[in-house]
Design a protein around this motif. Structure first.
Motif, mmCIF file in Angstrom:
data_model
loop_
_atom_site.group_PDB
_atom_site.id
_atom_site.type_symbol
_atom_site.label_atom_id
_atom_site.label_comp_id
_atom_site.label_asym_id
_atom_site.label_seq_id
_atom_site.Cartn_x
_atom_site.Cartn_y
_atom_site.Cartn_z
ATOM 1 N N VAL A 48 0.828 -1.204 0.000
ATOM 2 C CA VAL A 48 0.000 0.000 0.000
ATOM 3 C C VAL A 48 0.864 1.257 0.000
ATOM 4 C CG1 VAL A 48 -1.663 1.325 1.373
ATOM 5 C CG2 VAL A 48 -2.002 -1.129 1.022
ATOM 6 N N GLU A 49 1.942 1.250 0.769
ATOM 7 C CA GLU A 49 2.813 2.423 0.812
ATOM 8 C C GLU A 49 3.460 2.704 -0.533
ATOM 9 O OE1 GLU A 49 4.397 2.487 5.463
ATOM 10 O OE2 GLU A 49 5.436 1.266 3.980
ATOM 11 N N SER A 50 3.730 1.659 -1.308
ATOM 12 C CA SER A 50 4.439 1.838 -2.583
ATOM 13 C C SER A 50 3.504 2.113 -3.753
ATOM 14 C CB SER A 50 5.285 0.600 -2.891
ATOM 15 O OG SER A 50 4.465 -0.543 -3.060
ATOM 16 N N ASP A 51 2.199 1.981 -3.540
ATOM 17 C CA ASP A 51 1.223 2.169 -4.615
ATOM 18 C C ASP A 51 0.605 3.557 -4.499
ATOM 19 O OD1 ASP A 51 -0.824 2.103 -6.456
ATOM 20 O OD2 ASP A 51 -1.485 0.073 -5.948
ATOM 21 N N ARG A 52 1.065 4.475 -5.321
ATOM 22 C CA ARG A 52 0.603 5.861 -5.232
ATOM 23 C C ARG A 52 -0.845 6.029 -5.692
ATOM 24 N NH1 ARG A 52 2.925 9.048 -1.896
ATOM 25 N NH2 ARG A 52 2.208 10.839 -3.111
ATOM 26 N N SER A 53 -1.410 4.999 -6.311
ATOM 27 C CA SER A 53 -2.808 5.096 -6.736
ATOM 28 C C SER A 53 -3.771 4.881 -5.584
ATOM 29 C CB SER A 53 -3.103 4.068 -7.836
ATOM 30 O OG SER A 53 -3.138 2.748 -7.310
ATOM 31 N N VAL A 54 -3.295 4.307 -4.474
ATOM 32 C CA VAL A 54 -4.175 4.020 -3.341
ATOM 33 C C VAL A 54 -4.433 5.304 -2.563
ATOM 34 C CG1 VAL A 54 -4.444 2.733 -1.193
ATOM 35 C CG2 VAL A 54 -3.365 1.638 -3.169
ATOM 36 N N ARG A 55 -5.700 5.607 -2.334
ATOM 37 C CA ARG A 55 -6.085 6.852 -1.670
ATOM 38 C C ARG A 55 -6.599 6.643 -0.259
ATOM 39 N NH1 ARG A 55 -3.579 10.178 -4.846
ATOM 40 N NH2 ARG A 55 -4.809 11.881 -3.986
ATOM 41 N N ALA A 56 -6.989 5.407 0.081
ATOM 42 C CA ALA A 56 -7.500 5.122 1.430
ATOM 43 C C ALA A 56 -7.394 3.623 1.680
ATOM 44 C CB ALA A 56 -8.947 5.585 1.587
ATOM 45 N N LEU A 57 -7.309 3.263 2.959
ATOM 46 C CA LEU A 57 -7.211 1.862 3.366
ATOM 47 C C LEU A 57 -8.354 1.526 4.319
ATOM 48 C CD1 LEU A 57 -5.713 -0.902 3.787
ATOM 49 C CD2 LEU A 57 -4.448 0.248 5.641
ATOM 50 N N ILE A 58 -9.024 0.408 4.052
ATOM 51 C CA ILE A 58 -10.034 -0.135 4.955
ATOM 52 C C ILE A 58 -9.461 -1.385 5.609
ATOM 53 C CG2 ILE A 58 -12.338 -1.160 5.132
ATOM 54 C CD1 ILE A 58 -13.072 0.438 2.574
ATOM 55 N N ILE A 59 -9.595 -1.494 6.930
ATOM 56 C CA ILE A 59 -9.218 -2.707 7.654
ATOM 57 C C ILE A 59 -10.487 -3.305 8.233
ATOM 58 C CG2 ILE A 59 -7.909 -3.644 9.589
ATOM 59 C CD1 ILE A 59 -6.007 -1.287 9.324
ATOM 60 N N THR A 60 -10.678 -4.594 8.016
ATOM 61 C CA THR A 60 -11.901 -5.215 8.494
ATOM 62 C C THR A 60 -11.659 -6.678 8.821
ATOM 63 O OG1 THR A 60 -14.271 -5.464 8.013
ATOM 64 C CG2 THR A 60 -12.736 -5.888 6.199
ATOM 65 N N GLY A 61 -12.656 -7.329 9.392
ATOM 66 C CA GLY A 61 -12.587 -8.740 9.704
ATOM 67 C C GLY A 61 -13.570 -9.516 8.856
ATOM 68 N N SER A 62 -13.663 -10.800 9.094
ATOM 69 C CA SER A 62 -14.601 -11.644 8.366
ATOM 70 C C SER A 62 -15.369 -12.514 9.345
ATOM 71 C CB SER A 62 -13.847 -12.534 7.359
ATOM 72 O OG SER A 62 -12.906 -13.359 8.030
ATOM 73 N N GLY A 63 -16.535 -12.983 8.898
ATOM 74 C CA GLY A 63 -17.308 -13.902 9.715
ATOM 75 C C GLY A 63 -17.872 -13.309 10.982
ATOM 76 N N GLY A 64 -18.157 -12.010 10.993
ATOM 77 C CA GLY A 64 -18.770 -11.390 12.167
ATOM 78 C C GLY A 64 -17.815 -11.126 13.310
ATOM 79 N N SER A 65 -16.516 -11.032 13.001
ATOM 80 C CA SER A 65 -15.521 -10.704 14.036
ATOM 81 C C SER A 65 -14.443 -9.824 13.423
ATOM 82 C CB SER A 65 -14.894 -11.980 14.599
ATOM 83 O OG SER A 65 -13.916 -11.667 15.580
ATOM 84 N N PHE A 66 -14.087 -8.761 14.127
ATOM 85 C CA PHE A 66 -13.005 -7.899 13.646
ATOM 86 C C PHE A 66 -11.657 -8.523 13.989
ATOM 87 C CE2 PHE A 66 -10.017 -4.324 14.218
ATOM 88 C CZ PHE A 66 -10.044 -3.823 12.915
#
Length: 278
Positions: A48-66
């Motif tokens: 993500v740091e090296s990709d200048r096209s990325v404007r925002a980062l989402i962090i999430t979990g799966s299966g109803g748990s973060f």
């Protein structure tokens, strides 16, 4: 453009239309912060740091748990080991400091970071959420500084982030009691930015992230950095940092284009209120 999807050890990274989404993928164990997931965070940050096209980062979990926090199975293996390189106070210190090396990169990432929290965010899982710039939560989300339940101190920068968000008295309450708070209370305390139905949370997080697409990446990055320094920095030093940052921002193509559009009566490329109403 189709999404670029990268499967990691215990996570998945997808990048689409300038939005990176990092998902914890061990729902059967409530997505613990294992050694493999820590390695995934490092690899994600490298990309993500090296990709200048990325404007925002989402962090999430799966299966109803973060994230359920630290991997207690791994901690038990450490306690049962006779190797001082694994089971010693210094080994634990080095393990935590190695964690801070990538965690500081996450906290200072030069773009908005959104934690989309569905289900429990406990222990280090709550610490990860607190490192984000915005927490969007489902109505069934919960948060807990659960460390003292297992005889440990809060870690992953929680001593730094939590008091700055909720104040010292509330931070003591949450850390010393290790009590679980629901999404409604977390919103009242200023931890959570907004609440959503669980089924709608992923779409709302992506919509929220896309609203930063037209913003100046340089201006957002420097604003974050100065805010992170503001509580410990004297006024005179802060004023100098502000002046230096403004000098850099005023020379960016984004600023030049914004001034041109304003004088020409054209709409701004970044207008949070306009995007919210769309």
């Amino acid at each position: 453009m189709p999404a670029d999807v990268i499967s990691l050890r215990e996570a998945q990274l997808s990048i689409e239309d300038g939005i990176a989404e990092f998902t914890h993928t061990r729902p059967e164990r409530r997505n613990p912060l294992s050694l493999d997931l820590r390695a995934d965070y490092i690899e994600m940050l490298d990309r993500v740091e090296s990709d200048r096209s990325v404007r925002a980062l989402i962090i999430t979990g799966s299966g109803g748990s973060f994230c359920a926090g630290g991997d207690l199975r791994s901690l038990q293996e450490r306690l049962q080991s006779d190797d001082p390189e694994i089971n010693s106070p210094d080994a634990m210190r080095r393990r935590l400091m190695a964690g801070h090396a990538w965690f500081e990169r996450l906290r200072n990432l030069e773009m908005p970071v959104i934690a989309a929290v569905d289900g429990p965010a406990a222990g280090a899982g709550m610490s990860i959420a607190l490192a984000a710039d915005f927490i969007l939560a489902s109505t069934r989300a919960s948060f807990s500084m659960s460390f003292v339940k297992v005889g440990l101190l809060p870690d992953m920068a929680a001593f730094h982030t939590l008091p700055r968000i909720v104040g010292m008295a509330v931070a003591k309450d949450l850390m010393l009691t290790a009590r679980r708070i629901g999404a409604d209370e977390a919103e009242r305390l200023g931890i959570v930015h907004s609440l959503h139905d669980a089924a709608d949370l992923p779409a709302q997080a992506r919509r929220f992230a896309r609203r930063f697409a037209g913003a100046s990446r340089a201006a957002l990055a420097m604003t974050k950095r100065l805010l992170h320094k503001s509580f410990e920095t004297p006024y005179a030093a802060m004023a100098e940092l502000e002046a230096n940052g403004q000098a850099v921002a005023s020379a960016t193509p984004e600023h030049v284009a914004a001034v041109r559009r304003f004088l020409a009566g054209e709409p701004s490329s970044f207008d949070w209120d306009r995007e919210a109403a769309a």
